[in-house]
Design a protein around this motif. Sequence first.
Motif, PDB file in Angstrom:
ATOM      1  N   SER A  52       0.810  -1.217   0.000  1.00  0.00           N
ATOM      2  CA  SER A  52       0.000   0.000   0.000  1.00  0.00           C
ATOM      3  C   SER A  52       0.842   1.265   0.000  1.00  0.00           C
ATOM      4  O   SER A  52       0.475   2.274  -0.612  1.00  0.00           O
ATOM      5  CB  SER A  52      -0.939   0.004   1.212  1.00  0.00           C
ATOM      6  OG  SER A  52      -1.869  -1.044   1.137  1.00  0.00           O
ATOM      7  N   ASP A  53       1.994   1.233   0.694  1.00  0.00           N
ATOM      8  CA  ASP A  53       2.814   2.442   0.738  1.00  0.00           C
ATOM      9  C   ASP A  53       3.595   2.675  -0.551  1.00  0.00           C
ATOM     10  O   ASP A  53       4.322   3.663  -0.675  1.00  0.00           O
ATOM     11  CB  ASP A  53       3.753   2.433   1.955  1.00  0.00           C
ATOM     12  CG  ASP A  53       4.566   1.152   2.057  1.00  0.00           C
ATOM     13  OD1 ASP A  53       4.500   0.328   1.126  1.00  0.00           O
ATOM     14  OD2 ASP A  53       5.264   0.990   3.069  1.00  0.00           O
ATOM     15  N   ASP A  54       3.446   1.786  -1.547  1.00  0.00           N
ATOM     16  CA  ASP A  54       4.017   2.018  -2.871  1.00  0.00           C
ATOM     17  C   ASP A  54       3.013   2.642  -3.837  1.00  0.00           C
ATOM     18  O   ASP A  54       3.364   2.970  -4.974  1.00  0.00           O
ATOM     19  CB  ASP A  54       4.528   0.700  -3.481  1.00  0.00           C
ATOM     20  CG  ASP A  54       5.789   0.198  -2.789  1.00  0.00           C
ATOM     21  OD1 ASP A  54       6.556   1.041  -2.294  1.00  0.00           O
ATOM     22  OD2 ASP A  54       5.990  -1.035  -2.736  1.00  0.00           O
ATOM     23  N   VAL A  72       0.683   7.446   3.942  1.00  0.00           N
ATOM     24  CA  VAL A  72       0.079   6.115   3.881  1.00  0.00           C
ATOM     25  C   VAL A  72       1.054   5.114   4.474  1.00  0.00           C
ATOM     26  O   VAL A  72       2.250   5.145   4.176  1.00  0.00           O
ATOM     27  CB  VAL A  72      -0.296   5.738   2.425  1.00  0.00           C
ATOM     28  CG1 VAL A  72       0.901   5.830   1.506  1.00  0.00           C
ATOM     29  CG2 VAL A  72      -0.913   4.340   2.380  1.00  0.00           C
ATOM     30  N   ASN A  73       0.578   4.252   5.357  1.00  0.00           N
ATOM     31  CA  ASN A  73       1.457   3.243   5.946  1.00  0.00           C
ATOM     32  C   ASN A  73       1.288   1.909   5.223  1.00  0.00           C
ATOM     33  O   ASN A  73       0.475   1.770   4.300  1.00  0.00           O
ATOM     34  CB  ASN A  73       1.204   3.108   7.454  1.00  0.00           C
ATOM     35  CG  ASN A  73      -0.219   2.659   7.773  1.00  0.00           C
ATOM     36  OD1 ASN A  73      -0.888   2.021   6.960  1.00  0.00           O
ATOM     37  ND2 ASN A  73      -0.679   2.987   8.980  1.00  0.00           N
ATOM     38  N   SER A  74       2.055   0.908   5.631  1.00  0.00           N
ATOM     39  CA  SER A  74       2.043  -0.396   4.951  1.00  0.00           C
ATOM     40  C   SER A  74       0.722  -1.125   5.116  1.00  0.00           C
ATOM     41  O   SER A  74       0.415  -2.051   4.362  1.00  0.00           O
ATOM     42  CB  SER A  74       3.188  -1.266   5.483  1.00  0.00           C
ATOM     43  OG  SER A  74       3.061  -1.445   6.887  1.00  0.00           O
ATOM     44  N   VAL A  78      -4.440   5.913   5.408  1.00  0.00           N
ATOM     45  CA  VAL A  78      -4.001   7.207   4.880  1.00  0.00           C
ATOM     46  C   VAL A  78      -4.529   8.312   5.777  1.00  0.00           C
ATOM     47  O   VAL A  78      -5.712   8.316   6.145  1.00  0.00           O
ATOM     48  CB  VAL A  78      -4.507   7.428   3.443  1.00  0.00           C
ATOM     49  CG1 VAL A  78      -4.001   8.756   2.889  1.00  0.00           C
ATOM     50  CG2 VAL A  78      -4.089   6.272   2.547  1.00  0.00           C
TER      51      VAL A  78
END
Length: 211
Positions: A52-54, A72-74, A78
């Motif tokens: 998600s953090d990509d 946004v974290n892994s 958000v």
Amino acid sequence: SGKSTEKSISIDVQGPNTDPSCSIVSPNMGDSFVLGEAIIFQATAADAEVSSDDLEIVWISDKDGELGTGLVNSSGEVTFSYADLSANTHTIQFKAQDELESTCSDSIVISVGTPPLLSLTSPTDGDVVSQGDLVQFVGMVQDDEDLPSSIALSWVSDIDGEFSTQSANSNGDLELNTTSLSLGLHSITITAIDSNGFSDSELISLRVNAL
């Protein structure tokens, strides 16, 4: 001469790329905020192929344009804070995009504005009137977004309850005449509420004295 060299790599062939998924968690649809207030936007974003953090994320207003990205974290959570939305009704879009430019989006509608301004010039706090006398309430109400006549008003006494809902005229002039107040020391609250749900109020003490 029969000599050879061999090298190998490992690759993972997956199925067709899937679109990311995203959803706005807060604010809620239809929420209202005071102009200049910091609004905390929260959402979730996930993708089956990448972390998600990509993902590339962005928040957009249909009135003010691109607002920013946030963090946004892994886990795909958000968070984004913004305090510079203009006074308007905004459609806020949250958008996420993966490495192959597949996208998802979610949107909400929120309002940003200013509360009404209510002022009462008569009677003044602590005034005393006789039972049966005409009590004249005079004041003014203003609002940057709504017509004064469309501002909802509530006149409430701690003794008699709500005794009027009379609003101001189109110029904002406020005048209410009543002879119905009961005997006693009244705490009277006048509240003005605009279309965004913002409010302003005045509180006065008024004694109705027996003859």
